[in-house]
Motif scaffolding. Structure first.
Motif, mmCIF file in Angstrom:
data_model
loop_
_atom_site.group_PDB
_atom_site.id
_atom_site.type_symbol
_atom_site.label_atom_id
_atom_site.label_comp_id
_atom_site.label_asym_id
_atom_site.label_seq_id
_atom_site.Cartn_x
_atom_site.Cartn_y
_atom_site.Cartn_z
ATOM 1 N N ASP A 15 0.832 -1.209 0.000
ATOM 2 C CA ASP A 15 0.000 0.000 0.000
ATOM 3 C C ASP A 15 0.868 1.261 0.000
ATOM 4 N N SER A 16 0.186 2.402 -0.055
ATOM 5 C CA SER A 16 0.859 3.702 -0.064
ATOM 6 C C SER A 16 0.284 4.599 1.035
ATOM 7 N N LEU A 17 1.106 5.551 1.448
ATOM 8 C CA LEU A 17 0.701 6.591 2.389
ATOM 9 C C LEU A 17 1.403 7.879 2.000
ATOM 10 N N ARG A 18 0.830 9.009 2.395
ATOM 11 C CA ARG A 18 1.520 10.278 2.250
ATOM 12 C C ARG A 18 1.572 10.967 3.609
ATOM 13 N N LEU A 19 2.767 11.232 4.059
ATOM 14 C CA LEU A 19 2.973 11.956 5.306
ATOM 15 C C LEU A 19 3.143 13.436 5.007
ATOM 16 N N SER A 20 2.650 14.253 5.915
ATOM 17 C CA SER A 20 2.776 15.707 5.783
ATOM 18 C C SER A 20 3.428 16.272 7.032
ATOM 19 N N CYS A 21 4.147 17.369 6.846
ATOM 20 C CA CYS A 21 4.791 18.063 7.964
ATOM 21 C C CYS A 21 4.603 19.555 7.753
ATOM 22 N N VAL A 22 3.765 20.159 8.569
ATOM 23 C CA VAL A 22 3.499 21.590 8.473
ATOM 24 C C VAL A 22 4.416 22.327 9.446
ATOM 25 N N VAL A 23 5.095 23.341 8.946
ATOM 26 C CA VAL A 23 6.030 24.126 9.758
ATOM 27 C C VAL A 23 5.437 25.497 10.025
ATOM 28 N N SER A 24 5.448 25.902 11.267
ATOM 29 C CA SER A 24 4.926 27.215 11.630
ATOM 30 C C SER A 24 5.932 27.936 12.519
ATOM 31 N N GLY A 25 5.882 29.256 12.463
ATOM 32 C CA GLY A 25 6.724 30.058 13.345
ATOM 33 C C GLY A 25 8.077 30.401 12.793
ATOM 34 N N GLY A 26 8.359 30.022 11.559
ATOM 35 C CA GLY A 26 9.648 30.331 10.970
ATOM 36 C C GLY A 26 9.514 30.591 9.482
ATOM 37 N N ILE A 27 10.643 30.777 8.834
ATOM 38 C CA ILE A 27 10.655 31.016 7.394
ATOM 39 C C ILE A 27 10.996 29.700 6.714
ATOM 40 N N PHE A 28 9.982 29.051 6.222
ATOM 41 C CA PHE A 28 10.093 27.665 5.755
ATOM 42 C C PHE A 28 11.146 27.502 4.677
ATOM 43 N N ILE A 29 11.236 28.455 3.787
ATOM 44 C CA ILE A 29 12.164 28.317 2.666
ATOM 45 C C ILE A 29 13.618 28.317 3.129
ATOM 46 N N ASN A 30 13.869 28.741 4.352
ATOM 47 C CA ASN A 30 15.235 28.749 4.892
ATOM 48 C C ASN A 30 15.684 27.399 5.444
ATOM 49 N N TYR A 31 14.790 26.431 5.493
ATOM 50 C CA TYR A 31 15.093 25.156 6.131
ATOM 51 C C TYR A 31 15.326 24.042 5.119
ATOM 52 N N HIS A 32 16.427 23.310 5.304
ATOM 53 C CA HIS A 32 16.467 21.962 4.734
ATOM 54 C C HIS A 32 15.435 21.156 5.533
ATOM 55 N N MET A 33 14.739 20.290 4.841
ATOM 56 C CA MET A 33 13.767 19.437 5.519
ATOM 57 C C MET A 33 14.146 17.969 5.334
ATOM 58 N N ALA A 34 13.801 17.166 6.309
ATOM 59 C CA ALA A 34 14.116 15.742 6.229
ATOM 60 C C ALA A 34 13.074 14.927 6.981
ATOM 61 N N TRP A 35 13.052 13.663 6.644
ATOM 62 C CA TRP A 35 12.270 12.682 7.387
ATOM 63 C C TRP A 35 13.231 11.630 7.934
ATOM 64 N N PHE A 36 13.030 11.288 9.183
ATOM 65 C CA PHE A 36 13.733 10.198 9.832
ATOM 66 C C PHE A 36 12.673 9.205 10.305
ATOM 67 N N ARG A 37 13.118 8.027 10.686
ATOM 68 C CA ARG A 37 12.199 7.054 11.272
ATOM 69 C C ARG A 37 12.909 6.271 12.359
ATOM 70 N N GLN A 38 12.109 5.763 13.269
ATOM 71 C CA GLN A 38 12.649 4.949 14.347
ATOM 72 C C GLN A 38 11.725 3.767 14.578
ATOM 73 N N ALA A 39 12.259 2.594 14.328
ATOM 74 C CA ALA A 39 11.526 1.361 14.559
ATOM 75 C C ALA A 39 11.758 0.903 15.998
ATOM 76 N N PRO A 40 10.863 0.081 16.542
ATOM 77 C CA PRO A 40 11.037 -0.393 17.919
ATOM 78 C C PRO A 40 12.382 -1.075 18.126
ATOM 79 N N GLY A 41 13.106 -0.635 19.138
ATOM 80 C CA GLY A 41 14.381 -1.238 19.459
ATOM 81 C C GLY A 41 15.543 -0.827 18.578
ATOM 82 N N LYS A 42 15.290 0.122 17.675
ATOM 83 C CA LYS A 42 16.347 0.550 16.756
ATOM 84 C C LYS A 42 16.603 2.053 16.907
#
Length: 126
Positions: A15-42
């Motif tokens: 299957d597929s999913l789409r995750l979203s991340c809304v940024v507030s309180g700053g100037i978004f274009i100034n940020y590198h953005m990334a996604w990380f993940r953490q699995a149980p025990g890792k």
């Protein structure tokens, strides 16, 4: 600066999913953005990153060809499209923003990032 991640859920393998991340309180274009993940025990691991300008992306080898990171600088939002999900993709997914580093491209270490979202859980059943 606040990051609000959403879009996780329980899905089946393939299957597929789409995750979203809304940024507030700053100037978004100034940020590198990334996604990380953490699995149980890792440890938390880098998944994907996108440059401030949106002109360059990078991916972990385990997700190349299946996941796509993007950003909408008008909506102050970063996205992670997850396709062909596997059970090993099960994890809490975190979005992160880098404002202060001098890196020309998004870093792959959690210490490269200044701000973090609260995480959204993705569970893939096989």
């Amino acid at each position: 600066v606040q990051l609000q991640a959403s879009g996780g859920g329980l899905v089946q393998a393939g299957d597929s999913l789409r995750l979203s991340c809304v940024v507030s309180g700053g100037i978004f274009i100034n940020y590198h953005m990334a996604w990380f993940r953490q699995a149980p025990g890792k440890e938390r691991e880098f998944v994907a990153g996108i440059r401030r300008s949106g002109g360059g992306t990078s991916y972990a080898d385990s997700v190349k060809g299946r996941f796509t990171i993007s950003r909408d600088n008008y909506k102050n939002t970063a996205y992670l499209q997850l396709n062909s999900l596997k059970s090993e993709d099960t994890a809490v997914y975190y979005c992160a923003a880098d404002y202060s580093s001098s890196l020309l491209s998004p870093g792959t270490m959690w210490g490269d990032y200044d701000y973090w979202g609260q995480g959204t859980l993705v569970t893939v059943s096989s």
